[in-house]
Design a protein around this motif. Structure first.
Motif, PDB file in Angstrom:
ATOM      1  N   HIS A 141      27.135   8.838 -14.117  1.00  0.00           N
ATOM      2  CA  HIS A 141      25.783   9.316 -14.413  1.00  0.00           C
ATOM      3  C   HIS A 141      24.890   8.107 -14.644  1.00  0.00           C
ATOM      4  N   ALA A 142      23.791   8.076 -13.973  1.00  0.00           N
ATOM      5  CA  ALA A 142      22.796   7.017 -14.136  1.00  0.00           C
ATOM      6  C   ALA A 142      21.428   7.593 -13.810  1.00  0.00           C
ATOM      7  N   GLU A 143      20.480   7.293 -14.639  1.00  0.00           N
ATOM      8  CA  GLU A 143      19.127   7.806 -14.472  1.00  0.00           C
ATOM      9  C   GLU A 143      18.157   6.787 -15.056  1.00  0.00           C
ATOM     10  N   ASN A 144      17.026   6.654 -14.417  1.00  0.00           N
ATOM     11  CA  ASN A 144      15.990   5.761 -14.930  1.00  0.00           C
ATOM     12  C   ASN A 144      16.443   4.295 -14.915  1.00  0.00           C
ATOM     13  N   LEU A 145      17.366   3.953 -14.025  1.00  0.00           N
ATOM     14  CA  LEU A 145      17.929   2.609 -13.965  1.00  0.00           C
ATOM     15  C   LEU A 145      17.673   2.005 -12.591  1.00  0.00           C
ATOM     16  N   GLY A 146      17.568   0.681 -12.590  1.00  0.00           N
ATOM     17  CA  GLY A 146      17.522  -0.063 -11.342  1.00  0.00           C
ATOM     18  C   GLY A 146      18.853  -0.748 -11.116  1.00  0.00           C
ATOM     19  N   ILE A 147      19.616  -0.285 -10.133  1.00  0.00           N
ATOM     20  CA  ILE A 147      20.959  -0.821  -9.869  1.00  0.00           C
ATOM     21  C   ILE A 147      20.813  -2.050  -8.973  1.00  0.00           C
ATOM     22  N   GLU A 148      21.186  -3.203  -9.494  1.00  0.00           N
ATOM     23  CA  GLU A 148      21.103  -4.441  -8.723  1.00  0.00           C
ATOM     24  C   GLU A 148      22.319  -4.618  -7.827  1.00  0.00           C
TER      25      GLU A 148
END
Length: 1381
Positions: free
Chosen positions: A56-63
């Motif tokens: 789960h990931a939200e509101n994130l910038g995945i580098e």
């Protein structure tokens, strides 16, 4: 030890059932100046054979994502994205369509959040493209399901995710120089990638790098700090949490905190911002007592290595408390200094509850969403033990009693079923939000306390100790608790039988509704027993429509079962002492007649002649005396008072009727605060108040040894009893009590404040509010009340008082808002407004504690403006309040001003204008908690509006604006706001504000709401496969604002008549649910339907007295007499099955309905037997029960129960010697002709009932020989009893009068029977019984208020051509007015 629960085939598997996170490391760098958060997280994951992991990931910038140090392919698709499509709103045209759209949009958003949003390829060949994965998923689907954590061979990978937080507006927040997280449901994913599900728990290593002058507080134990060599230097805090917890319990707070170590326990730390340090020192002085008490009660040490309490500004947090593992975040609003009194108790309980949640909720988790209630209940139960030990047993019992009353009123929907699978699926984890969340929490604690009563406190304590010790011994696998295991402990440790536990959990935990018991009694002097009549009902009716929609008909059928396990105890207080009788079964027949043996005996007293000048009922004009029956309750019975369920062993609503003197005895002599509160409520609800009741309430108010909360209830009861009829005795008692404590007798002015006696302070603080509640006949406040409040405001002096008077002044100001001004008293309004304005100016210069004085002034000004809108310009009030919405003012004041403006807008322009203003305010409000409070306020306005029945029109544009707000980013950031927006749209459509019962097929009405599910990539396929079929329900605190439940009122149909006003008739619809009839302030009377699904209830406006009609009709033929089978006597009694007998002490009547009121029934051998018939002056206490057999072909039985204890002054007079009186016609010596006539004459009307419903009972004479035998035995017994009275002249005189009376009865009956013969027509005997139709009876209102209807004739006519039809009955009612004694 309890055996682990075996998973069922239909049990939902957790999300990502194949992937298990063993350990997670989180490293973040926080830049306060740039408002930037970046870092990485490393997860040790047991990868399933399919080779893919969903997080789960939200509101994130995945580098980037690395698996074992190598870059891999991943796919990230946030679940929340705004969709602008105007066509979607075209279907919104009505309130119902808007509510359907809101339901579909809300449910769709909740379901999307269940699936993962970050898909990572963990295969060895990480560079392999993802295009062929759909085929691989189809082939490996079974392998992913079978994979479990217990297998030895697992493919463990180290997954590193480098990321940054795009916007810190949900999950984690920047507020000034503070960074903090919240534990909203499914929002941990918004500040670090994780498996955001309660079923996934792991250990954590946490590293947070902040500026040198900041402190980072997080979950776990602080290992060390590292100061970098950068310029400027930065500090890194290292935390470790060795106990596996869910991701939502990871908390973080960064600010320039002042740290206060606990002086008693070294592992406890308290932190706050520098301005609040002095308040913090005073607030947490007690906390070590709660910490040590929990460890002693559970016999184990605190599970986490340390415990930290962080206090932030109130506008920062989303709620008053936010929990994390070994850490709790509170608002600084709960802090107080040594001068504040009112906040002490609430803050102590709030901090103690948060600590209890660390044990049950964070450390010990629920095995499934259905088991969340158990952790809520155990935490609340542990908090109650703290309250009982440190705040007193009275405080604990009073709080529990009030909570139980609230649960009984609100537990009427499937949303409050604790362990119900349909409710868990419907609520989607939102069960802790709003009023239903509080009701579920209160119900959970109450049910556990019921179990504790059954097994004993020590056994229950051993169960809790066993649960905690097992969790420490077995590790993470033993830290989950389910309902089945708890039942096992209750059986093995608590020694409760399995059948009882099975029924207990089925009735209390898996079902909804609480028992409602209505009781009346009579004392049988000859047998020395108490005959108690009980009718059992339920607060909730089965919702078959919702059960069919949700596919769970069986569970809702169980809601219709009216039985509860066990026996309720009846406590009888007699002259010789107190005796408990566990004799009332809570299952089986819904009506009972119990015989309770009395232990005390009365000495024989000679009858005394009335004094000269006294009234026939024994009263005297020289003084206020109690009614006759009240005197007899002490003179001719050993009963002092009776209580049902005194130890609160049942979560039940009990209506016990007993004479006034017994309630007075209970209030004066019973030391239990619950008994005192019940007695005050009963005395307050009396239809006719005597000075003895007022004096009793005043004496209790003046008793300094009584519990202060109950004394406050007595003060408000005195205010409600004050009227012109009682010469304003209640008002004068309140003012006299206050003056005796706070006024200087020499100068007649208030003395300077002295609050050192805390109990007296709370009581005196409530007196002005109680005085302001007094109303005259014109619904206006008396001038004396207004002058009293004005005098207190004018001469308040706090010099020399060691405590603050801010709450004292706030209570005075709020009492001004409760006043109602008339034409004369309105002249005092200007003086009151000047005082309020002075307080506002003073509070602006020197702000009070939490701005409470300004808040009370704004609230009062708004109340006055709305009440006097015809005389006060609302525009000027708006201009006065608007400056308080300035963001430079205190946050609490801003919210109060916004709420006041919403109230005025609603009053001026209606609900639509208020909704538009709400949308504007909520978009301007920066704080999450402020948004929630505004939404709660608008929900209350929607409930006031009255749902869809209101005439207020709401434009489609307003509804669309609300729906846009529901789907907006703001609603996604604020979970509680989103839920309240959904509830607002439901309330506007006249529906319940809950997700429970919303049909799932309504999602198809939305159209493009589920646009996100049409993704043409591999992520969409994996979301569908890895999504859990069962919704996780998460815990949270219960500090959110609650709502008021709108009362559902029946339609009242008025039958017009040009001549006279008619009594409104409440029409009960032929539905499957019980209607709720509101009567008075707090009283609801559910009206259930008979077998014919038709019931007429006569409601006499708001009066408490209602007539009960008993009509006995006997069919006659020309060729047959009483021995004919066709002669059946039918008697019908009009008294509601759900009849609320609120006339406490005036009369007691409990009527149980027939099982089939449409069929005729007959008694086989005997008539109804009068038990303890003492029809002398001033009293009528009878109890009768009859068993009747149906005359139809079936073998069903109809029964009726009636118990009456009458202490009214009307029946204190001697009854007229009317031969047609039912008491006279009970003579068995009357011949058959007299019985025929008497059956037509029995129309007895008693005016002491609140509501009525049509009931029936049948009396048919049979078995003449057996009657003769019984008559002979009765005569023989009487001869034996009066054998010693042969020389008594009074005995011979009574005997002679009795014979003369019987002779006159026979003669008069014989004369009138000849007339009855002439008008009778032979009726044909058929298998089907003839229907009896009753002509409508016009009841005049004045017949019930000032007179008592007496017995008249009932004529039955049937023409020759109507031999097969039903007879027509004409009822005539005569009234005779008695002089009030």
């Amino acid at each position: 030890m309890a055996k682990p629960r075996k998973p069922k085939n239909d049990d939902a598997k957790p999300e990502n059932s194949g992937a298990i996170v063993r350990h997670q490391k989180l490293c973040l760098s926080i830049d306060m100046d740039k408002r930037h958060i970046y870092g990485y997280t490393e997860l040790e994951i047991a990868v399933p054979d399919i080779g893919f992991v969903g997080l789960h990931a939200e509101n994130l910038g995945i580098e980037s994502v690395l698996v074992d140090g190598e870059p891999t392919v991943f796919e990230y698709y946030p679940t929340h994205q705004s969709v602008e499509d105007e066509k979607r709103w075209s279907s919104v045209s009505t309130l119902s369509s808007a509510a359907d759209f809101a339901s579909a949009a809300y449910i769709s958003a909740l379901e999307r959040e269940l699936g993962p949003s970050l898909l990572i390829n963990c295969n060895i060949d990480c560079c392999k493209p993802l295009k062929g994965l759909p085929e691989q998923l189809d082939q490996m689907n079974m392998e992913n399901v079978v994979q479990s954590s217990g297998e030895a061979k697992q493919n463990v990978k180290l997954v590193r995710i480098n990321y940054w937080v795009e916007k810190a507006d949900t999950g984690i927040h920047f507020d000034g120089n503070v960074v903090h997280t919240d534990n909203q449901i499914r929002r941990a994913r918004c500040w670090f990638p994780c498996v955001d599900d309660n079923s996934q728990c792991c250990c954590y290593d946490l590293e947070f790098t902040v500026a040198n002058d900041f402190v980072a507080v997080s979950t776990g134990s602080l290992l060390y700090q590292v100061l970098s060599k950068d310029d400027p230097p930065r500090r890194t805090f290292f935390y470790r949490l060795d106990i596996p917890v869910a991701a939502r319990w990871i908390s973080l707070a960064v600010a320039p905190f002042e740290i206060l170590p606990d002086h008693h326990i070294t592992v406890i730390s308290h932190m706050c911002l520098p301005p609040n340090l002095s308040k913090l020192c005073n607030t947490v002085e007690f906390f070590h007592n709660a910490y040590r008490h929990y460890e002693d009660y559970l016999n184990v040490n605190f599970p986490f290595g340390s415990y930290k309490q962080v206090f932030l500004a109130p506008e920062v947090a989303i709620s008053s408390s936010s929990l994390g593992a070994s850490m709790s975040i509170f608002t600084s609003q709960v802090l107080f200094n040594e001068k504040i009194i009112d906040q002490t108790i609430d803050t102590s309980i709030k901090l103690a509850f948060a600590l209890a949640r660390q044990w049950f909720g964070v450390y010990i988790t629920a095995a499934a969403p259905n088991d969340e209630w158990l952790l809520d209940g155990l935490a609340g139960f542990l908090t109650d033990t703290f309250i009982k030990k440190f705040l007193g047993n009275n405080e604990a019992r009073y709080r529990r009693y009030k909570a139980n009353c609230a649960v009984c009123k609100a537990d009427d929907t499937g949303a409050t079923a604790l362990n119900s699978s349909p409710s868990c699926k419907d609520l989607y984890g939102t069960h802790y939000i709003g009023l239903y969340g509080k009701v579920r929490a209160w119900k959970s604690v109450a049910i556990l306390q019921l179990l504790e009563k059954q097994m004993g406190p020590e056994s229950f304590r051993k169960i809790l100790q066993t649960i905690v010790i097992r969790a420490q011994d077995t590790g993470s696998s033993g830290r989950s608790l389910n309902t089945k295991e708890f039942r096992h402990y209750a059986n093995k440790v608590g020694n409760l039988e399995r059948p009882f536990l099975k029924e207990f959990f089925l009735r209390w935990v898996e079902s909804r509704g609480c028992p409602v018991l209505r009781m009346g009694f009579s004392y049988n002097k000859r047998k020395n027993i108490v005959e108690l009549a009980v009718v059992r009902e339920i607060t909730a009716a089965p919702d078959l429509n919702a059960s069919v929609a949700n596919g769970n008909l069986d569970s809702d059928k169980r809601d219709g079962d009216f039985g509860w396990p066990g026996m309720m105890s009846i406590r009888v207080y007699e002259l010789d002492g107190m005796y408990d009788h566990p004799v009332l079964p809570m299952a089986g027949e819904t009506w009972q007649l119990l015989e309770i043996q009395c232990h005390s005996k009365l000495a024989t007293r000679r009858s005394q002649k009335p004094k000269k000048g006294s009234k026939p009922d024994g009263s005297d004009d020289n003084g206020d005396v109690l009614p006759a029956v009240d005197m007899r309750s002490s003179m001719e019975s050993p009963l002092l008072w009776i209580r049902a369920d005194p130890e609160m062993e049942y979560l039940a609503e009990i209506h016990l009727n007993q004479p006034v003197q017994m309630w007075i005895n209970q209030l004066e002599k019973d030391g239990d605060v619950v008994a005192q509160a019940q007695a005050i409520a009963a005395l307050e609800a009396l239809p006719q108040l005597s000075f003895s009741v007022v004096n009793t309430l005043n004496n209790f108010l003046s008793d300094s040894k009584a519990f202060w909360r109950v004394r406050i209830e007595a003060a408000f009861a005195l205010a409600n009893t004050a009227s012109e009829e009682t010469d304003w005795a209640g008002l004068f008692h309140l003012i006299k009590f206050y003056r005796s404590r706070r006024f200087d007798a020499n100068i007649g002015l208030p003395k300077p404040n002295d609050f050192r006696d805390l109990a007296e302070y709370f009581v005196l603080e409530a007196i002005p509010h109680a005085v302001a509640m007094v109303r005259a006949t014109d619904k206006k406040s008396p001038r004396e009340a207004i002058e009293f409040v004005l005098q207190l405001l004018k001469y308040n002096d706090n010099n020399g008082n060691p405590y603050s008077d801010v709450f004292w002044l706030a209570a005075l100001v709020q009492s001004v808002g409760e006043l109602e001004f008339g034409q004369q008293s309105v002249l005092l309004l200007s003086s009151l407004l000047k005082r309020i304005d002075r307080l506002l100016q003073f509070d602006r210069l020197m702000p009070s504690y939490n701005g409470i004085l300004t808040i009370s002034c704004i609230h009062t000004l708004t109340q006055i403006a709305l009440k006097l809108s015809a005389f006060v310009c609302l525009d000027q009030v708006l201009e006065l309040i608007k400056p308080f919405r300035d963001f430079k003012t205190m946050w609490q004041v801003q919210i109060e001003a916004s709420g006041a403006l919403l109230n005025i807008e609603f009053h001026r322009k209606g609900i639509e204008a208020a909704l538009l203003l709400f949308i504007k305010y909520v978009e301007e409000e920066p704080s999450l908690r402020g948004q929630v409070k505004l939404a709660v306020h608008v929900m209350q306005l929607c409930q006031i509006r009255g749902g869809s029945e209101s005439n207020d029109h709401i434009n489609n544009s307003t509804l669309v604006a609300l729906l846009r707000l529901l789907e907006s980013r703001m609603a996604f950031n604020n979970v509680i706001l989103r839920h309240h927006l959904f509830c607002i749209l439901q309330l506007l459509a006249g529906r319940n504000p809950t997700l429970y019962g919303v049909p799932r097929d309504k999602k198809s009405h939305v159209g493009d709401v589920e646009t996100f599910s049409e993704q043409k990539n591999i992520f969409a396929a994996l979301v569908t496969e890895m999504k859990s079929p069962e919704v996780p329900m998460d815990n949270s605190n219960l500090s959110h604002d609650g709502l008021a439940i709108p009362e559902t009122l029946n339609e009242v149909v008025i039958i017009p008549n040009n001549n006279e006003p008619k009594v409104p008739v409440v029409i009960a619809e032929a539905s499957l649910e019980a209607d709720i009839v509101s009567n008075g302030r707090d009283r609801k009377m559910p009206v259930t339907l008979e077998a014919s699904k038709e019931a007429d209830a006569i409601s006499n406006s708001h009066e408490r007295k209602m007539p009960v009609f008993k009509i006995r009709v006997k069919q006659t033929t020309a060729n047959s007499r009483s021995g004919d089978d066709n002669n059946r006597t039918v008697e019908k009694s009009q008294g509601g099955h759900h009849e609320t007998v609120c006339g406490v002490g005036s009369s007691v009547s409990v009527d149980a309905p027939q099982r089939n009121s449409a069929e005729g029934v007959s008694i086989s051998n005997q008539n109804l037997e009068e038990v303890n018939s003492c029809h002398d002056r001033g009293s009528r206490m009878t109890a009768s029960i009859g068993s009747a057999k149906l005359a139809s072909e079936g073998d069903n039985f109809g029964k009726e129960l009636q118990c009456t204890a009458d202490s009214s002054k009307i029946f204190a007079h001697s009854q007229p010697d009317d031969p047609s009186s039912p008491s006279i016609m009970q003579d068995n010596n009357a011949d058959a002709e007299a019985q025929i006539y008497a059956s037509r004459q029995i129309l007895h009307v008693s005016g002491h009932y609140i509501d009525g419903g049509l009931l029936g009972k049948v009396v048919s004479p049979s078995g003449e020989k057996e009657k003769e035998k019984k008559k002979d035995k009765k005569k023989k017994r009487k001869r034996d009893e009066h054998r010693g009275d042969q020389d008594d002249p009074e005995y011979f005189e009574r005997k002679r009068q009795k014979k003369e009376k019987k002779r006159k009865e026979k003669e008069l009956a014989k004369l009138r029977t000849d007339d009855a013969k002439a008008s009778s027509v032979e009726w044909q005997s058929k298998k089907d019984e003839p229907n009896i139709k009753l002509t409508p009876v016009d009841l005049k209102q004045n017949e019930f208020s000032g007179s008592t209807p007496l017995i008249t004739t009932v004529e039955t006519r049937a023409g020759p051509s109507q031999s097969g039809s039903a007879p027509i009955l004409k009822i005539k009612i005569k009234s005779r007015t008695f002089k009030s004694s």
